[in-house]
Design a protein around this motif. Sequence first.
Motif, mmCIF file in Angstrom:
data_model
loop_
_atom_site.group_PDB
_atom_site.id
_atom_site.type_symbol
_atom_site.label_atom_id
_atom_site.label_comp_id
_atom_site.label_asym_id
_atom_site.label_seq_id
_atom_site.Cartn_x
_atom_site.Cartn_y
_atom_site.Cartn_z
ATOM 1 N N MET A 18 -97.621 -0.305 69.217
ATOM 2 C CA MET A 18 -97.733 0.234 67.874
ATOM 3 C C MET A 18 -96.868 1.482 67.802
ATOM 4 S SD MET A 18 -101.839 -0.170 67.281
ATOM 5 C CE MET A 18 -102.615 -1.782 67.486
ATOM 6 N N VAL A 19 -96.126 1.630 66.719
ATOM 7 C CA VAL A 19 -95.176 2.727 66.661
ATOM 8 C C VAL A 19 -95.005 3.224 65.229
ATOM 9 C CG1 VAL A 19 -93.207 1.123 66.472
ATOM 10 C CG2 VAL A 19 -92.832 3.459 67.293
ATOM 11 N N ASP A 20 -94.862 4.529 65.117
ATOM 12 C CA ASP A 20 -94.460 5.170 63.862
ATOM 13 C C ASP A 20 -93.022 5.609 64.079
ATOM 14 O OD1 ASP A 20 -93.943 6.857 61.722
ATOM 15 O OD2 ASP A 20 -95.974 7.693 61.688
ATOM 16 N N GLY A 21 -92.079 4.754 63.708
ATOM 17 C CA GLY A 21 -90.686 4.908 64.096
ATOM 18 C C GLY A 21 -90.042 6.217 63.684
ATOM 19 N N LYS A 22 -90.142 6.576 62.412
ATOM 20 C CA LYS A 22 -89.488 7.796 61.929
ATOM 21 C C LYS A 22 -90.113 9.028 62.571
ATOM 22 C CE LYS A 22 -87.848 5.997 57.494
ATOM 23 N NZ LYS A 22 -87.881 6.148 56.016
ATOM 24 N N TYR A 23 -91.424 9.028 62.671
ATOM 25 C CA TYR A 23 -92.119 10.148 63.291
ATOM 26 C C TYR A 23 -91.700 10.288 64.753
ATOM 27 C CZ TYR A 23 -96.118 12.994 64.883
ATOM 28 O OH TYR A 23 -96.909 13.967 65.421
ATOM 29 N N SER A 24 -91.611 9.155 65.452
ATOM 30 C CA SER A 24 -91.243 9.178 66.863
ATOM 31 C C SER A 24 -89.834 9.733 67.057
ATOM 32 C CB SER A 24 -91.344 7.773 67.461
ATOM 33 O OG SER A 24 -91.184 7.807 68.860
ATOM 34 N N THR A 25 -88.924 9.364 66.176
ATOM 35 C CA THR A 25 -87.567 9.883 66.266
ATOM 36 C C THR A 25 -87.542 11.399 66.090
ATOM 37 O OG1 THR A 25 -86.624 7.807 65.442
ATOM 38 C CG2 THR A 25 -85.254 9.782 65.251
ATOM 39 N N ASN A 26 -88.340 11.897 65.167
ATOM 40 C CA ASN A 26 -88.402 13.345 64.947
ATOM 41 C C ASN A 26 -89.007 14.068 66.152
ATOM 42 O OD1 ASN A 26 -87.298 13.089 62.388
ATOM 43 N ND2 ASN A 26 -89.289 12.979 61.371
ATOM 44 N N VAL A 27 -90.051 13.485 66.742
ATOM 45 C CA VAL A 27 -90.679 14.096 67.912
ATOM 46 C C VAL A 27 -89.697 14.118 69.081
ATOM 47 C CG1 VAL A 27 -92.544 13.899 69.594
ATOM 48 C CG2 VAL A 27 -93.003 13.437 67.184
ATOM 49 N N TYR A 28 -89.000 13.012 69.277
ATOM 50 C CA TYR A 28 -87.983 12.901 70.336
ATOM 51 C C TYR A 28 -86.956 14.029 70.206
ATOM 52 C CZ TYR A 28 -83.918 10.606 72.665
ATOM 53 O OH TYR A 28 -82.823 10.295 73.429
ATOM 54 N N THR A 29 -86.440 14.201 69.011
ATOM 55 C CA THR A 29 -85.429 15.231 68.783
ATOM 56 C C THR A 29 -85.992 16.628 69.016
ATOM 57 O OG1 THR A 29 -84.316 13.800 67.173
ATOM 58 C CG2 THR A 29 -83.780 16.146 67.105
ATOM 59 N N ASP A 30 -87.210 16.871 68.541
ATOM 60 C CA ASP A 30 -87.837 18.177 68.749
ATOM 61 C C ASP A 30 -88.042 18.460 70.235
ATOM 62 O OD1 ASP A 30 -87.929 18.692 66.059
ATOM 63 O OD2 ASP A 30 -90.028 18.101 65.814
ATOM 64 N N PHE A 31 -88.492 17.455 70.998
ATOM 65 C CA PHE A 31 -88.717 17.636 72.432
ATOM 66 C C PHE A 31 -87.398 17.915 73.161
ATOM 67 C CE2 PHE A 31 -93.094 16.100 73.883
ATOM 68 C CZ PHE A 31 -93.696 16.479 72.700
ATOM 69 N N PHE A 32 -86.337 17.256 72.730
ATOM 70 C CA PHE A 32 -85.034 17.532 73.335
ATOM 71 C C PHE A 32 -84.627 18.978 73.105
ATOM 72 C CE2 PHE A 32 -80.273 17.442 72.774
ATOM 73 C CZ PHE A 32 -79.984 17.462 74.132
ATOM 74 N N LYS A 33 -84.778 19.446 71.881
ATOM 75 C CA LYS A 33 -84.388 20.827 71.582
ATOM 76 C C LYS A 33 -85.257 21.831 72.345
ATOM 77 C CE LYS A 33 -84.475 20.392 67.029
ATOM 78 N NZ LYS A 33 -84.281 20.707 65.589
ATOM 79 N N HIS A 34 -86.566 21.557 72.450
ATOM 80 C CA HIS A 34 -87.458 22.455 73.187
ATOM 81 C C HIS A 34 -87.078 22.531 74.661
ATOM 82 C CE1 HIS A 34 -90.404 23.693 70.245
ATOM 83 N NE2 HIS A 34 -90.645 22.453 69.875
ATOM 84 N N THR A 35 -86.895 21.373 75.289
ATOM 85 C CA THR A 35 -86.642 21.368 76.739
ATOM 86 C C THR A 35 -85.257 21.906 77.067
ATOM 87 O OG1 THR A 35 -85.965 19.023 76.612
ATOM 88 C CG2 THR A 35 -88.254 19.497 77.222
ATOM 89 N N LEU A 36 -84.248 21.563 76.252
ATOM 90 C CA LEU A 36 -82.905 22.069 76.488
ATOM 91 C C LEU A 36 -82.857 23.589 76.317
ATOM 92 C CD1 LEU A 36 -79.863 21.679 77.003
ATOM 93 C CD2 LEU A 36 -79.600 21.307 74.530
ATOM 94 N N SER A 37 -83.506 24.092 75.280
ATOM 95 C CA SER A 37 -83.490 25.532 75.018
ATOM 96 C C SER A 37 -84.122 26.306 76.171
ATOM 97 C CB SER A 37 -84.239 25.833 73.717
ATOM 98 O OG SER A 37 -84.318 27.221 73.492
ATOM 99 N N ARG A 38 -85.251 25.822 76.674
ATOM 100 C CA ARG A 38 -85.904 26.522 77.784
ATOM 101 C C ARG A 38 -85.065 26.409 79.058
ATOM 102 N NH1 ARG A 38 -90.570 28.906 79.111
ATOM 103 N NH2 ARG A 38 -91.422 28.620 81.219
#
Length: 389
Positions: free
Chosen positions: A195-215
Amino acid sequence: MKIGIDKMAFATTSEYIDLAELAKVRGVDPNKYLIGIGQSEQAVLPPTQDIVTLGAAAADKLLNERDRERIATVIVATESGIDNSKASAIYIKRLLNLDDYVRTVEVKEACYSATAAIQFARGQVALEPEKAVLVIAADVARYGLKTAGEVTQGAGAVAMLITAEPRILAIERTSVAYSQDVMDFWRPLYATEAMVDGKYSTNVYTDFFKHTLSRYEKLTDRKLDDFAAIAFHLPFTKMGKKALEAVLDERDDQTAWRLRKALLASQNYSRRVGNLYTGSLYLGLMSLLQNDPDLKAGERIGLFSYGSGAEGEFYSGILQPGYQEQLSNVAGDLSERQLISIAAYEQQFNDQLGMNKADVEYDVSADPARFVLAGQKNHQRQYVDKQQL
Protein backbone atom coordinates in the motif's frame (compact mmCIF):
# COMPACT_ATOMS: atom_id res chain seq x y z
CA MET A 1 42.16 -0.03 7.51
CA LYS A 2 39.81 0.34 4.55
CA ILE A 3 36.48 -1.52 4.71
CA GLY A 4 33.82 -1.55 2.03
CA ILE A 5 32.40 -3.24 -1.04
CA ASP A 6 34.83 -5.69 -2.61
CA LYS A 7 32.57 -7.32 -5.25
CA MET A 8 29.05 -6.81 -6.62
CA ALA A 9 26.76 -8.99 -8.74
CA PHE A 10 23.18 -8.67 -9.96
CA ALA A 11 20.56 -11.25 -10.89
CA THR A 12 17.06 -10.82 -12.22
CA THR A 13 14.47 -12.88 -14.04
CA SER A 14 14.78 -14.24 -17.59
CA GLU A 15 11.65 -12.44 -18.86
CA TYR A 16 10.44 -8.85 -19.10
CA ILE A 17 7.67 -6.69 -20.51
CA ASP A 18 7.81 -3.51 -22.57
CA LEU A 19 6.13 -0.73 -20.59
CA ALA A 20 5.07 1.08 -23.74
CA GLU A 21 3.06 -2.04 -24.60
CA LEU A 22 1.66 -2.19 -21.05
CA ALA A 23 0.57 1.44 -21.39
CA LYS A 24 -1.31 0.66 -24.61
CA VAL A 25 -3.08 -2.31 -23.04
CA ARG A 26 -4.00 -0.22 -19.99
CA GLY A 27 -5.21 2.69 -22.15
CA VAL A 28 -2.52 5.07 -20.89
CA ASP A 29 -0.28 7.45 -22.83
CA PRO A 30 3.08 5.57 -23.03
CA ASN A 31 4.95 8.77 -22.16
CA LYS A 32 3.36 8.66 -18.71
CA TYR A 33 5.48 5.56 -18.06
CA LEU A 34 8.49 6.23 -20.28
CA ILE A 35 8.97 9.90 -19.33
CA GLY A 36 6.72 10.72 -16.39
CA ILE A 37 7.85 7.73 -14.32
CA GLY A 38 11.07 7.11 -16.23
CA GLN A 39 10.69 3.36 -16.81
CA SER A 40 10.87 1.48 -20.11
CA GLU A 41 11.01 -2.25 -19.19
CA GLN A 42 10.04 -4.36 -16.20
CA ALA A 43 11.25 -7.73 -14.97
CA VAL A 44 8.55 -10.41 -14.82
CA LEU A 45 8.75 -12.90 -11.97
CA PRO A 46 7.76 -16.48 -12.84
CA PRO A 47 6.23 -18.56 -10.02
CA THR A 48 9.48 -20.59 -9.92
CA GLN A 49 11.47 -17.58 -8.66
CA ASP A 50 11.49 -15.58 -5.42
CA ILE A 51 13.97 -13.71 -3.22
CA VAL A 52 15.78 -16.91 -2.26
CA THR A 53 16.45 -18.07 -5.82
CA LEU A 54 17.31 -14.57 -7.04
CA GLY A 55 19.58 -13.91 -4.06
CA ALA A 56 21.39 -17.21 -4.51
CA ALA A 57 21.83 -16.51 -8.23
CA ALA A 58 23.37 -13.09 -7.59
CA ALA A 59 25.72 -14.42 -4.91
CA ASP A 60 26.77 -17.39 -7.01
CA LYS A 61 28.08 -15.01 -9.67
CA LEU A 62 30.61 -13.37 -7.37
CA LEU A 63 31.83 -16.10 -5.01
CA ASN A 64 35.04 -18.03 -5.62
CA GLU A 65 36.45 -20.71 -3.32
CA ARG A 66 38.49 -18.24 -1.28
CA ASP A 67 35.41 -16.07 -0.74
CA ARG A 68 33.39 -19.07 0.43
CA GLU A 69 36.06 -20.00 2.97
CA ARG A 70 36.21 -16.57 4.59
CA ILE A 71 32.49 -15.70 4.72
CA ALA A 72 31.50 -15.37 8.38
CA THR A 73 27.97 -14.04 7.92
CA VAL A 74 25.23 -13.90 5.30
CA ILE A 75 22.77 -11.02 5.69
CA VAL A 76 19.72 -10.83 3.44
CA ALA A 77 17.98 -7.46 3.30
CA THR A 78 14.43 -7.73 2.05
CA GLU A 79 10.85 -6.58 2.48
CA SER A 80 9.61 -9.62 0.52
CA GLY A 81 10.22 -12.25 3.19
CA ILE A 82 8.94 -15.76 2.51
CA ASP A 83 8.54 -16.74 6.18
CA ASN A 84 7.63 -14.76 9.30
CA SER A 85 10.20 -16.65 11.36
CA LYS A 86 12.90 -18.35 9.28
CA ALA A 87 15.47 -16.13 7.57
CA SER A 88 15.78 -16.41 3.80
CA ALA A 89 19.55 -16.30 4.35
CA ILE A 90 19.45 -19.88 5.67
CA TYR A 91 17.95 -21.19 2.43
CA ILE A 92 20.47 -19.20 0.39
CA LYS A 93 23.39 -20.47 2.48
CA ARG A 94 22.32 -24.06 1.70
CA LEU A 95 21.89 -23.45 -2.02
CA LEU A 96 25.37 -21.88 -2.12
CA ASN A 97 26.88 -24.82 -0.19
CA LEU A 98 28.44 -22.53 2.41
CA ASP A 99 29.96 -23.88 5.61
CA ASP A 100 27.58 -24.56 8.50
CA TYR A 101 29.72 -22.34 10.75
CA VAL A 102 28.26 -19.24 9.07
CA ARG A 103 25.86 -16.79 10.71
CA THR A 104 22.64 -16.24 8.70
CA VAL A 105 20.15 -13.43 9.34
CA GLU A 106 17.49 -11.36 7.59
CA VAL A 107 16.94 -7.63 8.14
CA LYS A 108 13.98 -5.40 7.31
CA GLU A 109 13.12 -1.73 7.02
CA ALA A 110 11.43 -1.31 3.66
CA CYS A 111 13.91 -0.36 0.91
CA TYR A 112 16.57 0.87 3.35
CA SER A 113 17.73 -2.31 5.07
CA ALA A 114 20.54 -3.26 2.65
CA THR A 115 22.36 -0.13 3.79
CA ALA A 116 21.91 -1.13 7.43
CA ALA A 117 23.24 -4.59 6.51
CA ILE A 118 26.36 -3.04 4.96
CA GLN A 119 26.97 -0.96 8.07
CA PHE A 120 26.53 -4.04 10.28
CA ALA A 121 28.93 -5.92 8.02
CA ARG A 122 31.55 -3.18 8.35
CA GLY A 123 31.46 -3.64 12.10
CA GLN A 124 32.12 -7.37 11.88
CA VAL A 125 34.95 -6.93 9.40
CA ALA A 126 36.51 -4.29 11.66
CA LEU A 127 36.61 -6.91 14.43
CA GLU A 128 37.74 -9.74 12.14
CA PRO A 129 39.57 -8.25 9.13
CA GLU A 130 40.35 -11.69 7.70
CA LYS A 131 36.60 -12.44 7.38
CA ALA A 132 34.06 -11.38 4.78
CA VAL A 133 30.33 -10.70 5.03
CA LEU A 134 27.95 -11.51 2.18
CA VAL A 135 25.16 -8.94 1.95
CA ILE A 136 22.27 -9.72 -0.38
CA ALA A 137 19.51 -7.23 -1.23
CA ALA A 138 16.69 -9.29 -2.75
CA ASP A 139 13.13 -8.20 -3.38
CA VAL A 140 9.97 -8.51 -5.42
CA ALA A 141 8.09 -5.23 -5.86
CA ARG A 142 4.42 -6.10 -6.20
CA TYR A 143 1.46 -3.69 -6.28
CA GLY A 144 -1.19 -5.50 -8.29
CA LEU A 145 -2.46 -5.61 -11.86
CA LYS A 146 -4.14 -2.46 -13.19
CA THR A 147 -3.13 -0.41 -10.12
CA ALA A 148 -1.39 2.96 -9.99
CA GLY A 149 1.76 1.24 -8.72
CA GLU A 150 1.86 -1.45 -11.41
CA VAL A 151 4.42 0.47 -13.46
CA THR A 152 6.83 0.50 -10.49
CA GLN A 153 6.98 -3.26 -9.98
CA GLY A 154 10.13 -5.33 -10.53
CA ALA A 155 12.28 -8.16 -9.18
CA GLY A 156 15.94 -8.92 -8.66
CA ALA A 157 18.85 -9.18 -6.25
CA VAL A 158 22.20 -7.49 -5.71
CA ALA A 159 24.89 -9.44 -3.86
CA MET A 160 27.85 -7.63 -2.27
CA LEU A 161 30.95 -8.90 -0.52
CA ILE A 162 32.03 -6.62 2.34
CA THR A 163 35.72 -6.96 3.21
CA ALA A 164 38.86 -5.20 4.38
CA GLU A 165 40.89 -3.62 1.58
CA PRO A 166 37.89 -3.61 -0.80
CA ARG A 167 38.34 -3.38 -4.55
CA ILE A 168 35.23 -1.36 -5.48
CA LEU A 169 34.34 1.20 -2.80
CA ALA A 170 36.09 2.02 0.48
CA ILE A 171 33.30 3.33 2.72
CA GLU A 172 34.14 6.47 4.68
CA ARG A 173 33.52 6.72 8.42
CA THR A 174 30.85 9.42 8.51
CA SER A 175 27.26 8.49 7.71
CA VAL A 176 23.96 10.12 8.65
CA ALA A 177 20.83 8.09 9.39
CA TYR A 178 17.44 9.74 9.86
CA SER A 179 14.13 8.08 10.78
CA GLN A 180 10.52 9.07 11.47
CA ASP A 181 7.26 7.13 11.90
CA VAL A 182 5.69 7.90 8.51
CA MET A 183 2.91 6.02 6.70
CA ASP A 184 3.92 6.61 3.10
CA PHE A 185 4.23 2.92 2.16
CA TRP A 186 3.56 -0.34 4.01
CA ARG A 187 2.41 -3.94 3.58
CA PRO A 188 0.30 -5.52 6.34
CA LEU A 189 0.94 -9.17 7.24
CA TYR A 190 -2.26 -10.23 5.51
CA ALA A 191 -1.35 -8.62 2.15
CA THR A 192 0.83 -9.72 -0.76
CA GLU A 193 0.64 -6.29 -2.40
CA ALA A 194 2.01 -3.09 -0.91
CA MET A 195 0.00 0.00 0.00
CA VAL A 196 1.45 3.35 -0.95
CA ASP A 197 0.69 7.06 -0.96
CA GLY A 198 2.83 7.87 -3.98
CA LYS A 199 2.97 11.67 -3.93
CA TYR A 200 3.44 11.79 -0.18
CA SER A 201 6.21 9.19 -0.37
CA THR A 202 8.05 11.19 -3.01
CA ASN A 203 7.93 14.28 -0.82
CA VAL A 204 9.18 12.36 2.23
CA TYR A 205 12.00 10.84 0.16
CA THR A 206 13.13 14.27 -0.98
CA ASP A 207 12.91 15.73 2.53
CA PHE A 208 14.97 12.85 3.98
CA PHE A 209 17.62 13.35 1.31
CA LYS A 210 17.92 17.03 2.14
CA HIS A 211 18.06 16.33 5.90
CA THR A 212 20.73 13.64 5.68
CA LEU A 213 22.86 15.45 3.09
CA SER A 214 22.77 18.71 5.04
CA ARG A 215 23.88 17.04 8.27
CA TYR A 216 26.58 15.08 6.42
CA GLU A 217 27.92 18.35 5.00
CA LYS A 218 28.02 19.91 8.47
CA LEU A 219 29.80 16.92 10.00
CA THR A 220 32.42 16.63 7.23
CA ASP A 221 32.74 20.21 5.87
CA ARG A 222 32.17 18.72 2.41
CA LYS A 223 29.93 20.14 -0.30
CA LEU A 224 28.38 18.85 -3.51
CA ASP A 225 31.57 19.94 -5.28
CA ASP A 226 33.42 17.14 -3.46
CA PHE A 227 31.41 14.36 -5.13
CA ALA A 228 32.08 12.83 -8.51
CA ALA A 229 28.56 11.37 -8.39
CA ILE A 230 25.66 10.57 -6.08
CA ALA A 231 23.84 7.22 -6.32
CA PHE A 232 20.18 7.25 -5.27
CA HIS A 233 17.59 4.70 -4.22
CA LEU A 234 15.59 4.36 -7.45
CA PRO A 235 12.15 2.74 -7.02
CA PHE A 236 11.56 4.50 -10.35
CA THR A 237 14.18 6.56 -12.09
CA LYS A 238 12.37 9.91 -11.82
CA MET A 239 12.61 9.70 -8.01
CA GLY A 240 16.37 10.29 -8.01
CA LYS A 241 16.00 13.24 -10.37
CA LYS A 242 13.47 14.91 -8.08
CA ALA A 243 15.79 14.60 -5.09
CA LEU A 244 18.89 15.81 -6.91
CA GLU A 245 17.14 18.84 -8.39
CA ALA A 246 15.81 19.72 -4.93
CA VAL A 247 19.39 20.41 -3.77
CA LEU A 248 20.87 21.70 -7.04
CA ASP A 249 18.16 24.38 -7.12
CA GLU A 250 18.68 25.36 -10.77
CA ARG A 251 22.48 25.40 -10.50
CA ASP A 252 24.09 25.24 -13.94
CA ASP A 253 27.78 25.01 -13.09
CA GLN A 254 30.35 22.23 -13.56
CA THR A 255 29.28 20.39 -10.39
CA ALA A 256 25.61 20.39 -11.39
CA TRP A 257 26.46 19.19 -14.89
CA ARG A 258 28.63 16.37 -13.49
CA LEU A 259 26.02 15.17 -10.98
CA ARG A 260 23.20 15.25 -13.52
CA LYS A 261 25.27 13.27 -16.01
CA ALA A 262 26.15 10.71 -13.34
CA LEU A 263 22.50 10.38 -12.37
CA LEU A 264 21.60 9.47 -15.96
CA ALA A 265 24.28 6.77 -15.94
CA SER A 266 22.97 5.39 -12.64
CA GLN A 267 19.40 5.16 -13.98
CA ASN A 268 20.23 2.94 -16.95
CA TYR A 269 19.67 -0.49 -15.40
CA SER A 270 16.78 0.45 -13.12
CA ARG A 271 14.93 1.84 -16.14
CA ARG A 272 15.08 -1.66 -17.67
CA VAL A 273 14.38 -3.78 -14.58
CA GLY A 274 12.01 -1.83 -12.35
CA ASN A 275 11.80 -1.50 -8.60
CA LEU A 276 14.11 -3.71 -6.52
CA TYR A 277 13.19 -2.23 -3.14
CA THR A 278 16.32 -2.96 -1.02
CA GLY A 279 18.46 -3.50 -4.10
CA SER A 280 17.48 -0.35 -6.00
CA LEU A 281 20.26 1.87 -4.64
CA TYR A 282 22.88 -0.77 -5.30
CA LEU A 283 21.71 -1.61 -8.82
CA GLY A 284 21.90 2.15 -9.39
CA LEU A 285 25.46 2.12 -8.06
CA MET A 286 26.39 -0.72 -10.43
CA SER A 287 24.79 1.16 -13.31
CA LEU A 288 26.72 4.31 -12.41
CA LEU A 289 30.04 2.47 -12.25
CA GLN A 290 29.47 0.69 -15.57
CA ASN A 291 27.93 3.54 -17.55
CA ASP A 292 29.82 6.67 -16.52
CA PRO A 293 33.20 6.53 -18.31
CA ASP A 294 34.44 9.70 -16.61
CA LEU A 295 34.62 8.19 -13.12
CA LYS A 296 38.14 7.61 -11.77
CA ALA A 297 39.68 5.73 -8.89
CA GLY A 298 40.16 7.99 -5.88
CA GLU A 299 36.95 9.95 -6.49
CA ARG A 300 34.20 10.21 -3.89
CA ILE A 301 30.74 8.73 -4.50
CA GLY A 302 27.76 9.74 -2.35
CA LEU A 303 25.00 7.22 -1.65
CA PHE A 304 21.45 8.03 -0.54
CA SER A 305 19.44 5.13 0.85
CA TYR A 306 15.72 5.42 1.62
CA GLY A 307 13.09 3.08 2.99
CA SER A 308 9.48 4.11 3.44
CA GLY A 309 8.06 4.11 6.91
CA ALA A 310 10.58 5.88 7.01
CA GLU A 311 14.36 5.80 7.22
CA GLY A 312 17.07 7.44 5.16
CA GLU A 313 20.85 7.44 5.24
CA PHE A 314 23.53 9.35 3.39
CA TYR A 315 27.07 8.05 3.31
CA SER A 316 30.06 8.08 0.99
CA GLY A 317 32.91 6.00 -0.34
CA ILE A 318 36.09 6.28 -2.36
CA LEU A 319 36.39 4.43 -5.68
CA GLN A 320 39.23 1.93 -5.79
CA PRO A 321 41.60 1.12 -8.67
CA GLY A 322 40.21 -1.51 -11.04
CA TYR A 323 36.69 -1.28 -9.59
CA GLN A 324 35.15 -2.13 -12.97
CA GLU A 325 36.63 -5.65 -12.86
CA GLN A 326 34.72 -6.58 -9.69
CA LEU A 327 31.21 -6.07 -11.13
CA SER A 328 29.06 -8.68 -12.88
CA ASN A 329 28.01 -8.05 -16.49
CA VAL A 330 24.57 -6.51 -15.94
CA ALA A 331 24.12 -5.22 -19.50
CA GLY A 332 24.92 -8.66 -20.88
CA ASP A 333 22.40 -10.35 -18.60
CA LEU A 334 19.66 -7.87 -19.53
CA SER A 335 20.29 -8.39 -23.24
CA GLU A 336 19.66 -12.14 -22.87
CA ARG A 337 16.17 -11.79 -21.38
CA GLN A 338 13.05 -12.75 -23.31
CA LEU A 339 10.28 -10.25 -24.07
CA ILE A 340 6.84 -11.66 -23.23
CA SER A 341 3.29 -10.48 -23.85
CA ILE A 342 1.19 -8.57 -21.34
CA ALA A 343 -1.21 -11.53 -21.18
CA ALA A 344 1.68 -13.87 -20.27
CA TYR A 345 2.88 -11.41 -17.63
CA GLU A 346 -0.58 -11.23 -16.09
CA GLN A 347 -0.78 -15.02 -15.95
CA GLN A 348 2.58 -15.28 -14.22
CA PHE A 349 1.60 -12.55 -11.76
CA ASN A 350 -1.51 -14.52 -10.76
CA ASP A 351 0.36 -17.83 -10.53
CA GLN A 352 2.65 -16.72 -7.69
CA LEU A 353 2.70 -18.92 -4.59
CA GLY A 354 1.74 -16.01 -2.37
CA MET A 355 -0.09 -16.98 0.82
CA ASN A 356 -1.37 -20.28 -0.52
CA LYS A 357 -1.61 -23.02 2.15
CA ALA A 358 -1.98 -25.91 -0.29
CA ASP A 359 0.72 -28.16 -1.69
CA VAL A 360 1.90 -26.82 -5.04
CA GLU A 361 4.24 -28.32 -7.61
CA TYR A 362 5.71 -26.21 -10.42
CA ASP A 363 7.18 -27.36 -13.71
CA VAL A 364 10.72 -25.94 -13.44
CA SER A 365 11.89 -27.18 -16.84
CA ALA A 366 10.95 -23.92 -18.60
CA ASP A 367 12.94 -21.78 -16.13
CA PRO A 368 16.57 -21.41 -17.34
CA ALA A 369 17.81 -20.37 -13.89
CA ARG A 370 20.03 -22.66 -11.85
CA PHE A 371 18.15 -22.08 -8.58
CA VAL A 372 14.37 -22.52 -8.67
CA LEU A 373 11.34 -22.70 -6.42
CA ALA A 374 9.80 -26.09 -7.25
CA GLY A 375 6.67 -25.52 -5.17
CA GLN A 376 5.40 -26.06 -1.66
CA LYS A 377 4.93 -29.30 0.30
CA ASN A 378 3.66 -29.63 3.86
CA HIS A 379 3.79 -25.82 4.17
CA GLN A 380 7.51 -25.81 3.23
CA ARG A 381 8.92 -24.13 0.14
CA GLN A 382 10.90 -26.50 -2.04
CA TYR A 383 14.13 -24.97 -3.37
CA VAL A 384 16.18 -26.84 -5.95
CA ASP A 385 19.63 -26.46 -7.48
CA LYS A 386 19.02 -27.79 -11.00
CA GLN A 387 22.70 -28.64 -11.37
CA GLN A 388 22.16 -31.31 -8.74
CA LEU A 389 19.14 -32.91 -10.42
